[in-house]
Design a protein around this motif. Sequence first.
Motif, PDB file in Angstrom:
ATOM      1  N   HIS A 149       1.900  -1.918   8.557  1.00 21.05           N
ATOM      2  CA  HIS A 149       0.555  -2.323   8.163  1.00 21.05           C
ATOM      3  C   HIS A 149       0.500  -3.811   7.807  1.00 21.05           C
ATOM      4  N   ARG A 176       3.269   5.435  10.387  1.00 15.16           N
ATOM      5  CA  ARG A 176       2.009   5.664   9.680  1.00 15.16           C
ATOM      6  C   ARG A 176       2.129   5.363   8.190  1.00 15.16           C
ATOM      7  N   ASP A 177       3.269   5.682   7.604  1.00 18.52           N
ATOM      8  CA  ASP A 177       3.490   5.469   6.175  1.00 18.52           C
ATOM      9  C   ASP A 177       4.556   4.407   5.901  1.00 18.52           C
ATOM     10  N   ARG A 233      -4.754  -3.468   2.436  1.00 23.57           N
ATOM     11  CA  ARG A 233      -4.951  -2.430   1.413  1.00 23.57           C
ATOM     12  C   ARG A 233      -4.041  -1.230   1.676  1.00 23.57           C
ATOM     13  N   ARG A 234      -3.918  -0.843   2.937  1.00 25.99           N
ATOM     14  CA  ARG A 234      -3.041   0.290   3.291  1.00 25.99           C
ATOM     15  C   ARG A 234      -1.593  -0.061   2.957  1.00 25.99           C
ATOM     16  N   ASP A 284      -1.028   0.155  -0.729  1.00 27.13           N
ATOM     17  CA  ASP A 284      -0.887   1.551  -1.172  1.00 27.13           C
ATOM     18  C   ASP A 284       0.525   2.076  -0.951  1.00 27.13           C
ATOM     19  N   HIS A 314       5.047   0.665   5.235  1.00 29.48           N
ATOM     20  CA  HIS A 314       4.192  -0.466   4.889  1.00 29.48           C
ATOM     21  C   HIS A 314       4.425  -1.713   5.725  1.00 29.48           C
TER      22      HIS A 314
END
Length: 85
Positions: free
Chosen positions: A38, A32-33, A59-60, A63, A35
């Motif tokens: 994503h 989930r976190d 974009r995620r 971030d 990168h």
Amino acid sequence: MALNRAVAVAMRDGPQAGLALLEQLAEEPLLRDHHPYHVACADLLSRLGRKGEAAVAYRRALDLAGTEPERAHLRRKLSRNEPEP
């Protein structure tokens, strides 16, 4: 790792096959976190012509990216996937 397998499947069988595997991993807490997860989703979505969804994923990733060179690279990819005004 499952992420690497999904990318390999995408290279062998096409972006839709890889994206299907990535979507199965969407709720994995470790990814989930992460990168690169994503980025992989965004790349496959972009290759499928799903630019709006790719932009959200870029974009995620942006971030979560840890270094400025990574962020600069992701901003370039994002700019290619932003919807036209």
